[in-house]
Design a protein around this motif. Structure first.
Motif, PDB file in Angstrom:
ATOM      1  N   ASP A  77      -5.581  -6.633   0.709  1.00  8.89           N
ATOM      2  CA  ASP A  77      -5.232  -5.555  -0.217  1.00  8.89           C
ATOM      3  C   ASP A  77      -4.786  -6.115  -1.566  1.00  8.89           C
ATOM      4  O   ASP A  77      -5.134  -5.566  -2.624  1.00  8.89           O
ATOM      5  CB  ASP A  77      -4.121  -4.683   0.368  1.00  8.89           C
ATOM      6  CG  ASP A  77      -4.604  -3.846   1.545  1.00  8.89           C
ATOM      7  OD1 ASP A  77      -5.827  -3.651   1.661  1.00  8.89           O
ATOM      8  OD2 ASP A  77      -3.766  -3.394   2.341  1.00  8.89           O
ATOM      9  N   VAL A  85       0.826  -1.207   0.000  1.00  8.34           N
ATOM     10  CA  VAL A  85       0.000   0.000   0.000  1.00  8.34           C
ATOM     11  C   VAL A  85       0.862   1.260   0.000  1.00  8.34           C
ATOM     12  O   VAL A  85       0.552   2.246  -0.666  1.00  8.34           O
ATOM     13  CB  VAL A  85      -0.961  -0.005   1.211  1.00  8.34           C
ATOM     14  CG1 VAL A  85      -1.753   1.285   1.282  1.00  8.34           C
ATOM     15  CG2 VAL A  85      -1.900  -1.195   1.130  1.00  8.34           C
ATOM     16  N   LEU A  89      -8.498   2.524  -3.226  1.00 15.08           N
ATOM     17  CA  LEU A  89      -8.514   1.315  -2.402  1.00 15.08           C
ATOM     18  C   LEU A  89      -9.319   1.533  -1.125  1.00 15.08           C
ATOM     19  O   LEU A  89     -10.114   0.667  -0.725  1.00 15.08           O
ATOM     20  CB  LEU A  89      -7.082   0.903  -2.065  1.00 15.08           C
ATOM     21  CG  LEU A  89      -6.918  -0.363  -1.205  1.00 15.08           C
ATOM     22  CD1 LEU A  89      -7.540  -1.577  -1.873  1.00 15.08           C
ATOM     23  CD2 LEU A  89      -5.441  -0.626  -0.904  1.00 15.08           C
ATOM     24  N   LYS A 128     -12.823  -0.416  -0.084  1.00 15.76           N
ATOM     25  CA  LYS A 128     -13.039  -1.122   1.178  1.00 15.76           C
ATOM     26  C   LYS A 128     -14.324  -0.668   1.859  1.00 15.76           C
ATOM     27  O   LYS A 128     -15.076  -1.485   2.420  1.00 15.76           O
ATOM     28  CB  LYS A 128     -11.852  -0.898   2.111  1.00 15.76           C
ATOM     29  CG  LYS A 128     -10.573  -1.600   1.686  1.00 15.76           C
ATOM     30  CD  LYS A 128      -9.445  -1.311   2.673  1.00 15.76           C
ATOM     31  CE  LYS A 128      -8.176  -2.044   2.309  1.00 15.76           C
ATOM     32  NZ  LYS A 128      -7.080  -1.745   3.252  1.00 15.76           N
TER      33      LYS A 128
END
Length: 600
Positions: free
Chosen positions: A272, A77, A88, A92
């Motif tokens: 992720d 990340v 991202l 989520k």
């Protein structure tokens, strides 16, 4: 692999992530329509020299088409650009909201049409008797108060008791009314009884008062019981509501949803990596990535992926059609697709003979992919999370056949549900016409997809594989040195590559020590060279020992030459390869020294 289970050549171009803009698409369609005529004309013109021209063109272009320039992005990340980090985080949040709303759950299946009709018929039948019973019961219900006199009397008594508590005269009248109805016919007797009862009048009043007080007491107790019973009822209803609220609260808590063993939400570092696959497949357009993820999860549930993993679907003959073998130079597992195996008519019929067999083949292909993902990919941010796919187009079945529909279905499933699982896609033994067809399909492919593709002609297939996959990891059938159950060498034994120039000789020296056994193996792609081996001692005046007499090895010889020699003194093994041809040759070799104890 994710994008490619296709057992036909044409299907390989269907690996599309997004189409190009409409003008290019229209132009491509026009080209596709003109393709048969162009291909036919070219085929007639090159009927005699097509192999030579294709080989020459392959030599001029290095035997390659396609860029193969794709480099995997980081899944850490902290390495992502700010816009991708933001996407991202938004992804989520959307997933968490969808889980709470139950959007990843399959809807309950609707009842079958026959069941609905039968249920309606049964309801109609039960309704008619119910109506008749209701009609029959109505008069009975009207007569109930008349028949059940005690119940009917209790209500007036309660009312009379309430009135008595406030107004004595009314209570007295109410209390004597029920008894006064029967003796109404015998008035003289009643009057006589009344005269006799006059002296006892106070006692009568006292009794009446007592009865009235008792009635009032009973009424108060009844009211209290009503109030008390109402309180537990209210408490019970409140507890029921609370109990009902608890399951709702439990339902509201989202159940964990896993995909390839990775949770969609939580602190798992692999999450992720998986989510970035869907985002990259949709160019970080969060809503489109969300739609793709939701569709993939629901499809997995409908298809029954969990139960499919343990199902027995394989045919032993299919083990040579699609299989995993070794890893590339970056550690990605390699999956080979060898559809030339379907030239065997019996095998073709076993796989695609009817609809049931085609459905079984599709499930087997998905099962193989799922098992490979779970066993060979770890999805850690710095780990291996994609594969290299090799598709051998040698002797592929024709474009039309029983396998066509299942191929298209498989391609669609893999594109929609397995995003970004391909690091490189190598097409080997590509015929000359295939490259022309691929150029016409090129406008339909995104640059990201095209950057993963590498095409190699038959003459350059092995060398192309070696660029990405070490020769010791490449199976013998594709030009490498990997053999199942090899007693001497394993995949960790490195291979040395040498190019033997045209009309030249190459020598390889392998030093050895005394009291040991040296083993070696070598391969010249295409052979047609002379090969010999000898041992030369280090000591001056020692005698050279011929281990393998020099001879010309034809192309149809065993692909790998193996040799061994037990050494009694220090020296070296000298391998000689003489290439008299006008073309350069690729030479692969490796060796290993065994101690005397190992060689026994």
């Amino acid at each position: 692999m994710a994008e490619e289970p296709q057992p036909e050549a044409a299907a390989t171009e269907v690996v599309v992530i997004e189409k190009a803009p409409a003008p290019a698409e229209a132009e491509a369609e026009k080209k596709v329509e003109e393709a048969p005529a162009v291909a036919a004309a070219e085929g007639e013109a090159r009927e005699e020299k097509k192999d030579e021209e294709a080989a020459a063109a392959a030599e001029d272009a290095g035997g390659m088409e396609g860029t193969g320039t794709f480099k995997e992005e980081s899944n850490l990340v902290e390495d992502l650009p700010d816009p991708e980090k933001k996407a991202l985080d938004e992804f989520k949040e959307m997933i968490a909201a969808a889980l709470a709303a139950g959007e990843f759950n399959l809807p309950p299946p609707p009842p079958p049409p026959k069941a609905k009709a039968e249920a309606a018929a049964e309801e109609a039948k039960t309704e008619e008797p119910a109506k008749e019973e209701t009609k029959a019961e109505d008069p009975a219900k009207d007569d109930e108060p008349a028949k059940e006199e005690p119940k009917a009397e209790e209500e007036p008594k309660a009312e009379a008791a309430e009135e008595a508590a406030t107004e004595e005269p009314k209570a007295e009248e109410a209390s004597v009314e029920p008894k006064a109805e029967e003796p109404a016919k015998e008035e003289p007797k009643a009057e006589a009884a009344a005269e006799e009862a006059k002296p006892a009048e106070p006692e009568q009043e006292e009794k009446t008062v007592v009865v009235t007080e008792e009635a009032a007491t009973k009424t108060v107790e009844a009211i209290e019981e009503t109030v008390v019973s109402a309180e537990p009822a209210a408490a019970a209803s409140a507890s029921e509501e609370a109990a009902a609220a608890e399951p709702e609260a439990q339902v509201a808590a989202p159940e964990p949803v896993l995909i390839w063993g990775v949770p969609l939400v939580g602190d798992d570092e692999r999450t992720d990596t998986v989510l970035l696959k869907f985002l990259r497949a949709r160019e970080f357009k969060v809503k489109e990535a969300m739609a793709m993820l939701k569709s993939a999860v629901l499809w997995r549930k409908r298809f029954g992926i969990e139960s499919l993993l343990d199902a027995d679907l394989s045919l032993p003959e299919l083990d040579n059609v699609v299989f995993y073998r070794g890893a590339d130079r970056e550690g990605h597992p390699v999956c080979y697709n060898v559809y030339g195996e379907f030239q065997d008519r019996e095998l073709y019929e076993k796989a695609f003979g009817d609809e049931e067999k085609r459905e079984r083949f599709l499930k087997w292909r998905i099962q193989l992919l799922e098992r490979g993902i779970l066993s060979q990919l770890d999805f850690s941010p710095s780990g291996i999370c994609s594969m290299v796919q090799v598709t051998d187009l040698k002797n592929s079945p024709p474009l039309l056949g029983k396998h066509r529909n299942v191929t298209r279905q498989a391609v669609a499933l893999l594109q929609d549900n397995y995003p970004e699982f391909i690091a490189k896609k190598l097409f080997i033994n590509v015929p000359w016409w295939y490259l022309a067809a691929n150029k016409m399909m090129s406008p339909f492919l995104t640059q990201r997809t095209k950057s993963k593709f590498i095409f190699a002609s038959p003459a350059k297939s092995a060398e192309t594989l070696f660029r990405y996959i070490p020769p010791e990891q490449v199976p013998v059938q594709f030009g490498g040195l990997f053999k199942e159950d090899d007693p001497e060498f394993i995949t960790s034994d490195a291979v040395t590559e040498i190019t033997v120039k045209a009309s030249s000789k190459e020598t390889i020296e392998i030093p050895v020590t005394e009291n040991s056994t040296i083993v070696w193996e070598l391969r010249v792609l295409g052979w047609e060279v002379s090969y010999g081996a000898e041992f030369t001692p280090d000591a001056e005046g020692g005698y050279t020992v011929i281990v393998q007499k020099t001879r010309k090895v034809p192309a149809n010889e065993e692909p790998i030459m193996k040799g061994s020699f037990k050494v009694g003194e220090p020296g070296k093994i000298v391998l000689t390869i003489n290439n008299a041809a006008s073309k350069k040759k690729k030479l692969l070799y490796r060796s290993k020294v065994k101690s005397a104890s190992d060689s026994v």
